[in-house]
Enzyme design. Structure first.
Site, short mmCIF file in Angstrom:
data_model
loop_
_atom_site.label_atom_id
_atom_site.label_comp_id
_atom_site.label_asym_id
_atom_site.label_seq_id
_atom_site.Cartn_x
_atom_site.Cartn_y
_atom_site.Cartn_z
N ASP A 93 -0.50 -3.75 -0.53
CA ASP A 93 -0.22 -3.09 0.69
C ASP A 93 0.96 -3.70 1.51
O ASP A 93 1.21 -4.98 1.52
CB ASP A 93 -1.48 -3.22 1.85
CG ASP A 93 -1.32 -2.61 3.10
OD1 ASP A 93 -1.41 -1.55 3.13
OD2 ASP A 93 -1.29 -3.20 4.09
N GLU A 144 3.41 -1.29 -2.29
CA GLU A 144 4.04 -0.12 -1.46
C GLU A 144 5.25 -1.09 -0.78
O GLU A 144 5.07 -1.70 -0.02
CB GLU A 144 2.78 -0.22 -0.18
CG GLU A 144 2.94 0.82 0.72
CD GLU A 144 1.85 0.90 1.92
OE1 GLU A 144 1.48 1.85 2.46
OE2 GLU A 144 1.50 -0.02 2.34
#
Length: 690
Positions: free
Chosen positions: A345, A381
């Protein structure tokens, strides 16, 4: 209790069969106390200062402490927020290396290191003890019987098809999963779920965060929870809420069952920030252990944080010990839990240095050389909200990346926007404009249309705008840039024409996802028409809004058989799973990819710039002399378009393999040069064999 100095080598609580070694990093502490609790975590039964400090690691060996013992730390040092120090020994702190937690956080003002009502805010000092309301770490025995047959699937990147899912939301409403198992780790290994994954033809399940996390206080006050789990407090401990008895063993059992069935397991991991928030957040672990070491602090004042994540804080992986914690955590999940890879993330934050994102950062360098991570799938990401945070295409060759450029282009294209055929052509062939450098290959692009964050595929074509009122933020949260269309009515409707158009657009997106080179990622529930009622940010909706609705199985909205057809097509034709970048026409007349006009002539610059163009067709050449050639047609226009089947050497006839409007395949063979028609808003695939 017999106590000796122990060892600083392995951080955390390590049981060796006779006793437990405790080791905690803190560069700025003056004293560290280990607090032992009874089995319910309510009563502190012993408090002992760790007897030794070695190179900023406080440690001690306790001969009578065994697995099951609950513990926490109290860390002494200066309380000087302006200099970045927030030590407060009145606060019981969670071990950053805790492998298991007991109890849950019960919110109160006692969790804050400062007096919450003070006009000086966090510059004040709070003396209340918070021990009763915080989770405790638990000493664990890490041994587990994986069985002789448990083997890693080791699926090649080019063969990978990812299925993104939430542990609870995936099975909570699945009627074929035993009721007692629904929403748990155990359900991941249930026969019903494994059979469904096999029918779909996916290879890899990617789980939203399972690292132990807490529910934000504002959410609790609104009677909501942090459903997605992007609020980590312990990077080694599996979240308790998905377990029935023992979280670690139940999770490992699910991994073993998925591996036995041939599926890989990836974890979505959140190392970019912690649950402690900004300078006004609680003191639960890292902040009280060594705030100045763990977090990026503002250069202007150590009181405040550099926030690249939008959560109030950012972990500082340029600190050697913080980097060590992240690397130890990654290795732990691979070696102890047999995880096959990770999705990181806001990965740009992890790769930040003093001057921003750095391709040669300490984190990326550490990952590159680590032998344990060498075979793991690593997915970034590739952005955060800080300056220079958008870094799509800039991660090293070991990495793959979420490709939001694919998502944006294909959403806009099937929503009817013109003049996109140039970008769509790149997205369908691996996005070489983004990733073809430094030895990278098409697998660098993780293609997706929908993920947990945003509309589901069904809602993408049922809503023009988001409907997030249930989140309690006046519909301000969630993205406003969805490139969605409601097809003529906002929300559910009985209009058969609108519903038919919605199903058609869903089919087209699914078809493109599996036909595109790169690695496809499918959001759990999209195959069965799952809707979130137009909510594009269900991060706090641990209810039927956020859970997958399986009631559409077997109805016209169930596209499980269609996805199975697509994944089988992808497995059949290696040029859809290309390991190397496709080329145009070669000197010998062969080609990798050839872009054609509706008249089957090679496209020129004028054709690429055709005003409002919505028709795109291309051929993918065989990878061996006896392989098949594919001809793919994408027609996003609202009207039918005639096109000619191309003439190539060794391609005398073309056999229809896919038509998203008619559903026909195999039975239709046409001669090369035949003029046929692409229906409005359709995807068509032909094959020709020598």
């Amino acid at each position: 209790m017999r106590i000796s100095e122990g060892s600083p080598v392995r951080l955390g609580a390590t049981w060796d069969g006779r006793g437990t070694n405790f080791a905690l990093f803190s560069a700025h502490a003056e004293r560290v106390e280990l607090c032992l609790f009874d089995g319910q975590g309510r009563r502190e039964i012993e408090r002992i200062a760790l007897p030794e400090r070695t190179e900023d690691v406080w440690h001690g060996y306790f001969s009578e402490v065994s697995p099951g013992q609950l513990y926490g730390y109290r860390v002494y040092g200066p309380y000087d927020p302006e200099r970045g120090h927030r030590f407060n020994a009145n606060k019981l702190l969670l071990d950053p290396y805790a492998k298991r937690l007991a109890g849950r956080l019960v919110w109160s003002d006692a969790h804050f290191g400062y007096r919450t009502g003070s006009p000086r805010l966090d510059l004040s000092f709070d003396r209340r003890d918070n021990a009763r309301g915080v989770p405790k770490a638990v000493v664990v025995d890490e041994t587990f019987n994986w069985g002789r047959r448990e083997l890693r699937p080791n699926i090649a990147w080019e063969d990978t098809i990812i299925y993104e899912a939430h542990v609870k939301g995936l099975t909570q409403l699945h009627k074929d999963v035993p009721p007692a198992m629904r929403g748990t780790y155990r359900a991941l290994g249930s026969t019903a779920l494994i059979d469904h994954l096999k029918r779909l033809g996916v290879t890899t399940i990617e789980l939203l965060p399972i690292h132990a996390f807490i529910d934000d206080r504002p959410l609790v006050e609104r009677k909501l929870v942090n459903y997605w789990g992007y609020n980590t407090i312990a990077f080694f401990a599996p979240e308790l809420r998905y377990a029935q008895n023992g979280a670690l063993d139940e999770f490992r059992t699910a991994v073993a069952r998925l591996h036995d069935a041939g599926f890989e397991v990836l974890l979505d991991v959140v190392y970019n920030h912690t649950a402690e928030g900004n300078h006004l957040g609680p003191t639960l672990s890292f902040r009280g252990i060594d705030n100045a070491s763990y977090y990026w602090l503002s250069p202007q004042s150590g009181r405040y944080y550099d926030d690249f994540t939008g959560t109030g804080n950012s972990l500082n992986l340029t600190n050697t010990r913080v980097l060590q914690m992240v690397m130890d955590s990654l290795r732990y999940w691979i070696e102890v839990c047999h995880i096959d890879g990770f999705r990181f993330d806001l990965a740009s934050t992890l790769a930040r240095g003093p001057n921003g994102f750095d391709q040669h950062s300490t984190f990326l360098t550490a990952v590159r050389q680590d032998p344990v991570l060498a075979a793991a799938k690593l997915i970034a990401e590739p952005w955060d909200i800080g300056l220079g945070g958008y870094q799509v295409g800039q991660f090293p060759s070991q990495w793959s990346e979420w490709n939001d450029r694919y998502r944006g282009a294909l959403r806009r294209y099937w929503a009817g926007e013109g003049s996109l055929i140039g970008e769509v052509s790149s997205r369908m062939t691996g996005s070489s404009d983004l990733f073809n450098h430094d030895g990278r290959s098409p697998r660098a692009s993780i293609n997706h249309i929908t993920v947990h964050d945003g509309f589901t595929l069904a809602d993408l074509y049922a809503y023009d705008t988001k409907h997030n009122e249930a989140n309690g933020e006046d519909n301000r949260d969630g993205s406003d840039h969805n490139h969605s269309i409601n097809c003529g009515h906002e929300g559910p409707t009985d209009d058969p024409d609108i519903n038919a158009l919605r199903r058609q657009l869903r089919k087209n997106q699914l078809a493109c996802l599996m036909l595109a080179q790169g690695v496809p990622l499918l959001l759990a529930g999209d195959e069965v028409g799952n809707s979130q009622g137009g909510n594009n940010n269900v991060y706090c909706q641990d209810n039927e809004t956020g859970w997958v609705d399986w009631t559409q199985l077997g109805t016209p909205d169930d596209m499980t058989p269609f996805v199975a057809t697509l994944t089988a097509l992808r497995r059949e034709f290696p040029q859809l799973r290309a390991r190397h970048w496709v080329t145009g026409k070669r000197p010998d007349g062969s080609f990798g990819a050839l872009w054609l006009t509706p008249q089957a002539t090679e496209m020129t610059e004028a054709d690429w710039n055709f005003p409002e163009g919505r028709f795109l067709s291309y051929a993918l050449g065989p990878l061996d002399p006896v392989g098949a050639t594919l001809f793919i047609v994408l027609n996003a226009a609202p009207e039918p378009i005639d096109f000619t089947l191309p003439k190539f050497d060794n391609c005398p006839t073309w056999t229809l393999r896919l038509d998203t409007t008619s559903g026909k395949s195999g039975a239709v063979s046409l001669k090369a040069g035949t003029v046929t028609t692409a229906a409005p808003r359709s995807v068509i695939v032909y094959e020709s064999r020598p």
